[in-house]
Design a protein around this motif. Sequence first.
Motif, PDB file in Angstrom:
ATOM      1  N   ARG A 208       0.846  -1.391   0.470  1.00  0.00           N
ATOM      2  CA  ARG A 208      -0.212   0.208  -0.158  1.00  0.00           C
ATOM      3  C   ARG A 208       0.793   1.611  -0.070  1.00  0.00           C
ATOM      4  NH1 ARG A 208      -4.108  -1.525   4.572  1.00  0.00           N
ATOM      5  NH2 ARG A 208      -5.696  -3.178   2.678  1.00  0.00           N
ATOM      6  N   GLU A 209       1.840   1.083   1.078  1.00  0.00           N
ATOM      7  CA  GLU A 209       2.550   2.066   0.389  1.00  0.00           C
ATOM      8  C   GLU A 209       3.632   2.885  -0.601  1.00  0.00           C
ATOM      9  OE1 GLU A 209       5.260   1.298   4.013  1.00  0.00           O
ATOM     10  OE2 GLU A 209       4.034   1.814   5.696  1.00  0.00           O
ATOM     11  N   VAL A 210       3.991   1.548  -1.474  1.00  0.00           N
ATOM     12  CA  VAL A 210       4.834   1.979  -2.208  1.00  0.00           C
ATOM     13  C   VAL A 210       3.740   2.093  -3.822  1.00  0.00           C
ATOM     14  CG1 VAL A 210       6.787   0.103  -1.679  1.00  0.00           C
ATOM     15  CG2 VAL A 210       4.587  -0.680  -3.352  1.00  0.00           C
ATOM     16  N   LEU A 211       2.606   1.379  -3.498  1.00  0.00           N
ATOM     17  CA  LEU A 211       1.522   1.523  -4.633  1.00  0.00           C
ATOM     18  C   LEU A 211       1.086   4.178  -4.044  1.00  0.00           C
ATOM     19  CD1 LEU A 211       0.000  -1.182  -5.023  1.00  0.00           C
ATOM     20  CD2 LEU A 211       1.343  -0.144  -6.560  1.00  0.00           C
ATOM     21  N   ALA A 212       1.132   3.556  -3.166  1.00  0.00           N
ATOM     22  CA  ALA A 212       0.355   5.614  -2.811  1.00  0.00           C
ATOM     23  C   ALA A 212       1.641   6.467  -3.591  1.00  0.00           C
ATOM     24  CB  ALA A 212       0.592   5.232  -1.567  1.00  0.00           C
ATOM     25  N   ASP A 213       2.484   5.518  -3.786  1.00  0.00           N
ATOM     26  CA  ASP A 213       3.690   6.782  -3.714  1.00  0.00           C
ATOM     27  C   ASP A 213       4.726   6.448  -5.509  1.00  0.00           C
ATOM     28  OD1 ASP A 213       4.486   7.441  -0.850  1.00  0.00           O
ATOM     29  OD2 ASP A 213       5.994   6.011  -0.777  1.00  0.00           O
ATOM     30  N   LEU A 214       4.199   5.882  -5.449  1.00  0.00           N
ATOM     31  CA  LEU A 214       4.082   5.665  -7.124  1.00  0.00           C
ATOM     32  C   LEU A 214       2.821   6.465  -7.941  1.00  0.00           C
ATOM     33  CD1 LEU A 214       6.654   3.472  -8.356  1.00  0.00           C
ATOM     34  CD2 LEU A 214       4.084   2.023  -9.169  1.00  0.00           C
ATOM     35  N   PRO A 215       3.765   7.552  -8.691  1.00  0.00           N
ATOM     36  CA  PRO A 215       3.360   7.694  -9.921  1.00  0.00           C
ATOM     37  C   PRO A 215       1.835   7.025 -10.368  1.00  0.00           C
ATOM     38  CG  PRO A 215       5.101   9.255 -10.806  1.00  0.00           C
ATOM     39  CD  PRO A 215       5.189   7.027  -8.747  1.00  0.00           C
ATOM     40  N   GLY A 216       0.419   7.927 -10.751  1.00  0.00           N
ATOM     41  CA  GLY A 216      -0.464   6.460 -11.225  1.00  0.00           C
ATOM     42  C   GLY A 216      -0.361   6.369 -12.731  1.00  0.00           C
ATOM     43  N   THR A 217       0.601   6.617 -13.536  1.00  0.00           N
ATOM     44  CA  THR A 217       0.955   6.735 -15.038  1.00  0.00           C
ATOM     45  C   THR A 217       2.372   5.115 -15.252  1.00  0.00           C
ATOM     46  OG1 THR A 217       2.560   8.212 -14.999  1.00  0.00           O
ATOM     47  CG2 THR A 217      -0.003   8.728 -15.894  1.00  0.00           C
ATOM     48  N   THR A 218       2.699   5.555 -14.134  1.00  0.00           N
ATOM     49  CA  THR A 218       3.137   3.872 -13.966  1.00  0.00           C
ATOM     50  C   THR A 218       3.283   3.252 -14.779  1.00  0.00           C
ATOM     51  OG1 THR A 218       4.621   4.851 -11.961  1.00  0.00           O
ATOM     52  CG2 THR A 218       5.784   2.914 -12.806  1.00  0.00           C
ATOM     53  N   LEU A 219       4.080   2.482 -15.440  1.00  0.00           N
ATOM     54  CA  LEU A 219       3.600   0.747 -16.018  1.00  0.00           C
ATOM     55  C   LEU A 219       5.125  -0.282 -15.852  1.00  0.00           C
ATOM     56  CD1 LEU A 219       1.446   1.477 -18.756  1.00  0.00           C
ATOM     57  CD2 LEU A 219       0.803   0.666 -16.717  1.00  0.00           C
ATOM     58  N   GLU A 220       6.272   0.676 -15.475  1.00  0.00           N
ATOM     59  CA  GLU A 220       7.268  -0.275 -15.619  1.00  0.00           C
ATOM     60  C   GLU A 220       8.155  -0.199 -13.881  1.00  0.00           C
ATOM     61  OE1 GLU A 220      10.496   0.467 -18.784  1.00  0.00           O
ATOM     62  OE2 GLU A 220       8.542  -0.482 -20.071  1.00  0.00           O
ATOM     63  N   VAL A 221       8.311  -0.766 -13.592  1.00  0.00           N
ATOM     64  CA  VAL A 221       9.617  -0.775 -12.433  1.00  0.00           C
ATOM     65  C   VAL A 221      11.106  -1.104 -12.382  1.00  0.00           C
ATOM     66  CG1 VAL A 221       9.521  -1.586 -10.099  1.00  0.00           C
ATOM     67  CG2 VAL A 221       7.620  -0.849 -11.026  1.00  0.00           C
ATOM     68  N   ASP A 222      11.559  -0.656 -11.963  1.00  0.00           N
ATOM     69  CA  ASP A 222      13.518  -1.490 -12.552  1.00  0.00           C
ATOM     70  C   ASP A 222      13.647  -2.429 -11.248  1.00  0.00           C
ATOM     71  OD1 ASP A 222      15.541   0.423 -10.220  1.00  0.00           O
ATOM     72  OD2 ASP A 222      13.272   1.361 -10.948  1.00  0.00           O
ATOM     73  N   TYR A 223      14.219  -2.772 -11.848  1.00  0.00           N
ATOM     74  CA  TYR A 223      14.413  -4.679 -10.832  1.00  0.00           C
ATOM     75  C   TYR A 223      15.855  -5.210 -10.699  1.00  0.00           C
ATOM     76  CZ  TYR A 223      11.925  -9.011  -9.116  1.00  0.00           C
ATOM     77  OH  TYR A 223      12.043  -9.550  -8.208  1.00  0.00           O
ATOM     78  N   ALA A 224      16.448  -5.498  -9.668  1.00  0.00           N
ATOM     79  CA  ALA A 224      17.698  -6.117  -9.895  1.00  0.00           C
ATOM     80  C   ALA A 224      17.705  -7.585  -9.219  1.00  0.00           C
ATOM     81  CB  ALA A 224      18.331  -5.185  -8.907  1.00  0.00           C
ATOM     82  N   VAL A 225      18.744  -8.305  -9.763  1.00  0.00           N
ATOM     83  CA  VAL A 225      18.631  -9.519  -9.327  1.00  0.00           C
ATOM     84  C   VAL A 225      19.899  -9.885  -9.500  1.00  0.00           C
ATOM     85  CG1 VAL A 225      16.309 -10.549 -10.501  1.00  0.00           C
ATOM     86  CG2 VAL A 225      18.425 -10.362 -11.625  1.00  0.00           C
ATOM     87  N   ASP A 226      20.310 -10.788  -8.548  1.00  0.00           N
ATOM     88  CA  ASP A 226      21.457 -11.356  -8.847  1.00  0.00           C
ATOM     89  C   ASP A 226      21.508 -13.318  -9.094  1.00  0.00           C
ATOM     90  OD1 ASP A 226      23.201  -9.756  -7.496  1.00  0.00           O
ATOM     91  OD2 ASP A 226      22.288 -11.015  -5.970  1.00  0.00           O
ATOM     92  N   VAL A 227      22.279 -13.383 -10.279  1.00  0.00           N
ATOM     93  CA  VAL A 227      22.319 -15.183 -11.493  1.00  0.00           C
ATOM     94  C   VAL A 227      23.540 -15.832 -10.608  1.00  0.00           C
ATOM     95  CG1 VAL A 227      22.757 -16.209 -12.722  1.00  0.00           C
ATOM     96  CG2 VAL A 227      21.107 -14.377 -13.025  1.00  0.00           C
ATOM     97  N   TRP A 228      23.046 -16.291  -9.351  1.00  0.00           N
ATOM     98  CA  TRP A 228      24.264 -17.158  -8.619  1.00  0.00           C
ATOM     99  C   TRP A 228      24.302 -17.957  -9.555  1.00  0.00           C
ATOM    100  CZ3 TRP A 228      27.503 -15.257  -5.295  1.00  0.00           C
ATOM    101  CH2 TRP A 228      26.618 -13.615  -4.487  1.00  0.00           C
TER     102      TRP A 228
END
Length: 232
Positions: A208-228
């Motif tokens: 709820r917190e992160v969605l409230a802070d996210l602009p309403g037009t946002t459709l992309e989110v940067d996402y980091a992963v580790d490939v071990w």
Amino acid sequence: MPDGTRPSPNIWHHTETYEVENRAFDPDGLVEAAIASVQDWADLDVLDLGCGTGFHLRRFAATARHVTGVEPHPDLRALATRRTRRLDHVAVLEGTAQSVPLADSSVDLVHSRWAYFFGPGCEPGLVEVERLLRPGGVHVVVDNDASRSTFGGWFARGFPDLPGPAEKRAFWETAGYHRVPVLTRWSFETRADLEAVVSIELPTPTAREVLADLPGTTLEVDYAVDVWWRRT
């Protein structure tokens, strides 16, 4: 469910939304490219350990000699079986990371993506992977990197009691694994899809917190992963 099954509340309880997430994740194929840079699976025997609904099985099957998906959850396993029913060189079996119904030294690549292998506590599964891999075979683990990216920050906020990035890296390095950091993204077709996926991946207050802070037009989110990865 087989003994030793580790719960996966997101895909178990929200299977359709998890499919939306699978389609939205890594649209540029950066994670797959990272895996292929370590071990190309063409003409090899591949095991997708914790395959869920089989989302990745067909991709491996496009060039692999044989692909096995192992999944403890019966409903997900049924979906994976249906998804690959026309592929004679794909099999979907019941099992867990600690107990895989395959012979010793029978696979060349083990792929584990957001399933069981989350750092400390997964040692029994690592022993089983060692049994399964042929000499020169590779185990690849795809997991979140909570030290960077927008989603990484959300994950760290939502799950402060889980092992942090430094502890996880120390665990994998001690186990002989190498790290390939990948910065990819979620890319959704609709805001409703984004909100649904965030809501199954984070505890409700954090979502709820992160969605409230996210602009309403946002459709992309940067996402980091580790490939071990580790080669036998």
